[in-house]
Every structure is written in structure tokens, then in C-alpha cells.
Design an enzyme around this catalytic site. Sequence first.
Site, PDB file in Angstrom:
ATOM      1  N   GLU A 181      69.074  74.664  73.060  1.00 40.77           N
ATOM      2  CA  GLU A 181      70.005  75.621  73.663  1.00 40.77           C
ATOM      3  C   GLU A 181      71.337  75.581  72.915  1.00 40.77           C
ATOM      4  O   GLU A 181      72.380  75.186  73.434  1.00 40.77           O
ATOM      5  CB  GLU A 181      70.147  75.316  75.157  1.00 40.77           C
ATOM      6  CG  GLU A 181      68.814  75.496  75.886  1.00 40.77           C
ATOM      7  CD  GLU A 181      68.817  75.005  77.331  1.00 40.77           C
ATOM      8  OE1 GLU A 181      69.877  74.595  77.830  1.00 40.77           O
ATOM      9  OE2 GLU A 181      67.743  75.036  77.962  1.00 40.77           O
ATOM     10  N   ARG A 234      63.147  70.639  72.645  1.00 40.71           N
ATOM     11  CA  ARG A 234      63.934  70.612  73.877  1.00 40.71           C
ATOM     12  C   ARG A 234      64.314  69.199  74.322  1.00 40.71           C
ATOM     13  O   ARG A 234      65.413  68.967  74.819  1.00 40.71           O
ATOM     14  CB  ARG A 234      63.095  71.288  74.977  1.00 40.71           C
ATOM     15  CG  ARG A 234      63.584  71.112  76.408  1.00 40.71           C
ATOM     16  CD  ARG A 234      62.531  71.693  77.342  1.00 40.71           C
ATOM     17  NE  ARG A 234      62.786  71.456  78.747  1.00 40.71           N
ATOM     18  CZ  ARG A 234      63.364  72.317  79.567  1.00 40.71           C
ATOM     19  NH1 ARG A 234      63.806  73.476  79.092  1.00 40.71           N
ATOM     20  NH2 ARG A 234      63.525  72.046  80.849  1.00 40.71           N
ATOM     21  N   HIS A 304      73.770  75.594  80.084  1.00 39.49           N
ATOM     22  CA  HIS A 304      72.374  75.776  79.681  1.00 39.49           C
ATOM     23  C   HIS A 304      72.181  77.206  79.187  1.00 39.49           C
ATOM     24  O   HIS A 304      73.044  78.060  79.337  1.00 39.49           O
ATOM     25  CB  HIS A 304      71.428  75.531  80.865  1.00 39.49           C
ATOM     26  CG  HIS A 304      71.258  74.092  81.233  1.00 39.49           C
ATOM     27  ND1 HIS A 304      70.112  73.370  80.949  1.00 39.49           N
ATOM     28  CD2 HIS A 304      72.085  73.231  81.866  1.00 39.49           C
ATOM     29  CE1 HIS A 304      70.246  72.134  81.393  1.00 39.49           C
ATOM     30  NE2 HIS A 304      71.437  72.022  81.951  1.00 39.49           N
ATOM     31  N   GLU A 381      73.544  79.032  83.397  1.00 41.67           N
ATOM     32  CA  GLU A 381      72.555  79.500  82.418  1.00 41.67           C
ATOM     33  C   GLU A 381      73.144  80.696  81.682  1.00 41.67           C
ATOM     34  O   GLU A 381      73.324  81.766  82.260  1.00 41.67           O
ATOM     35  CB  GLU A 381      71.249  79.894  83.120  1.00 41.67           C
ATOM     36  CG  GLU A 381      70.519  78.749  83.800  1.00 41.67           C
ATOM     37  CD  GLU A 381      69.642  77.949  82.845  1.00 41.67           C
ATOM     38  OE1 GLU A 381      69.583  78.326  81.648  1.00 41.67           O
ATOM     39  OE2 GLU A 381      69.030  76.973  83.293  1.00 41.67           O
TER      40      GLU A 381
END
Length: 425
Positions: A181, A234, A304, A381
Site C-alpha cells: 500500500e 503484503r 491503508h 482506507e
Amino acid sequence: MNTLALKVFAALALILLVESVSEDQKRYDNYSVYKIRHPNQLQRQLLHKLTKQHESFSLWHESREEIHLMVSPQALPELGKYLNKTYARSNMFISNVQELIDNEQALNMKARFGPTVNWKRYNTLSEIEAWLDDILIRYPGVTEGFILGKSFEGRNIRGLKISYKTGNPGVFIESNIHANEWITSASATWMINQLLSSADKQVREMAESHDWYIVPVLNVDGFVYSHEKDRLWRKTRQPSAISSCIGVDPNRNYDSYWMVNGASNDPCEWTYAGPHALSEPEIKAMSDFVSSIKDKLNVMLAFHSYSQLLLSPFGHTDEEVPENYDDLMQVAKAYADAVQALPYGTVYQYGSSAGLLYPASGATLDWAYNEQYIRISYTIEFRDTGKFGFVIPPAYIIPNAEENLIGIVALLAEAKKLGYLKLKY
């Protein structure tokens, strides 16, 4: 050498550089990403079973409204069988993941001819750390570096404290806990720059009336691996004692309702919670550090991507919400309204993590709320909602960072109005 020749030379050098970087990296040629819209319980169950049986499937996103699934070209027939069997409604929104990665790499390389950290590209860990060193030199009166601890591979996990005066309420920002991310650390470093240099009246007031603890990259080993070997990596990089699969989802590893819901005990899955809570040195270091200063902290924000959501506790259950849930929603609405009012018009939804997105126990926001008594705790997010997913182009860094900054201005103002920014000690 004339101007045209210089341009040709630079273009050829860029192509060779991109190719040399790509040779060592895992490739996703003709991997596609599908949206499964409004899946019912049976469709979800069968899809999860499918992803566990095949390495060629990877869940990118799951909410009550849709699931985003990456599929290798070899597994497309299997996906077709699943869709025919379940009558699931779907559409492809990324046809070739590798094309997105290649374009991102090319833009990154092109922007390397500018300043070290310029937010027109995604920076490596070493570049971010060099930039932090420079910040500490340029702003000695208001900045202080800190180290949470060391990662599994022995890297320092670095943070920056910004404090203009004593007696301020504290805000902690955790970024890049998930290695792939990248827009999160880009937004965190941009925010650091704004807190130190912005001339905007609202930003200056916010910067100077809070103490800031910002960790641009928490999952340092995974972040380096995502730059050097696998763009979509990840997890952490600690080997498993029971499997050949590497790493743990660090956002399932906190000691708060660990493994209760929305986490896996399979080391090969993206949401593997680890052999026990705090098994990952990165999360243990974060836990110990925050615990040592929890009386100075009023707000925890975990950056995120992706989905454009502001998520409050709880993540472990959707059958109950925190005692101050109405306040959390009022504060989240202030963030979302401020972001949408900007010229970009970006829409953020908000709600509890398990209620709006999916159950996920052992995450930062629940741990901060339940175990550290930090009553304003969110996962943010970032962009987007599915056009690019994790591989969002560098052109989106500054727009995302701008709206996040204005959103946080509104969030903290609303939290203050409700009495959450009073000193704890």
C-alpha cells in the site's frame, strides 16, 4: 549532443533501467482483477474455498457490497466454472496487472531525476530514511526522531515526532503496515512536510496545537521486498515454523481479540494472523512503544489503501459497536464531508470496520481503542474504489494527500468539539 539526442538517450536509459529492475521482480503478466458484485453467503464461502485451493487467486478487497479478485490467466477457466455454478455477477476492471506495475515503474524512474522525495513518484525505504534525516537537520527545534525497534531482518523502524510546544494532545499515525500500500507512506511523508512548512492557516493551527508521532513505514521488511521482488507483497518477512510460506499479516497480529474473527491460521493466506499475538517483531515494537506513551495520545490513525473508507472499531465483531460510536461517526462524517467538499469531490464512506467492510480482529484500530484506551481510533482506507486498486499511479499521490490532510483538519476539530483532545495526564 543536441536536445533531441539527449531526450532519446534519456528515454533509452529509462527503458533499460526499468527492464533491469523488472527482471528480478515477480511478474503479473495478464493477471486480471474482477469485481464480484453483491455476493451472497454461499458465493462468498465458495470463493474463499477457491482462493485457499489455488495460488492463482488473490483477494484484493472484500466488503458487504463487492469482492475484488485477482486471477492468473491459467486460472480463468476455474473462475468461469465458479461464476457459472454460483450465478455470481461480475465484471473485469483490470485486464493486465503487470501493465499497471510497468507504468508505475516507468513513472517512478522518470521522476527520479528530480528531488529525492518529491511526491511525483513512490519512494524506497532508503530514500524515505534519507529524507527523514534531512528533516531532522532542517527543523531541529520541533522534530525528534524515534525508533520503535528492529524488524525481523534487522532494519530500524523509524518514526518522527513533531512538537511545537508542550502540553499538546497527541496524534499517532501508522503507515505502510501492509507492504504493497505504497500510497500510504507517500501520504504520510507529504503530511510531515505540510505540518512543518505549510502556510495555510488551518494547517498551521492544527500542526502547532498537537504533538505528532508519525511512522511512515511500519512493515519495513515487506516494504523493501515489495520494491525489489514483488510489487503486491503484503505481509512481513518472518518465515513460518509450520510452512514454506513467508510472513504474517501484521494488521491481524495485534493483541486485541487476536484470531477471533476475520483472520486466518493458514501461513499461506494474506490474512494469516501469525502463530500467536505479537509474534512479529514489528508489531511487538509498535505495541511496546505506543504503550509507553499512551497517556500522551488522544488519536490513532492507521493509513491503508484502498476503498475510500473511514473505519472505526470494532473489527472483531459487527454485533456490537463502541460505547462512543455516535461520536466516532460524527467525527468520521466531518472528515468525509471535508474531503468531498474539495474540487476532487472524492466520496468516503464511514462506519465500523466489521460492519462496513469485513471482520478483521487483531488490527491496529481495535488494539488502540481496546487496549490503549485511545478513544478516537480509525483506519483510513485511501483511494481508489477499484480502478487501479493497490497499483494506484503516482499522479494520485498529491490529490490523495491533500484531501487526507484537509480531512484530518476537520476530524481533529470535531474531536476537540466533543471533548476528546483534553490532556490525559
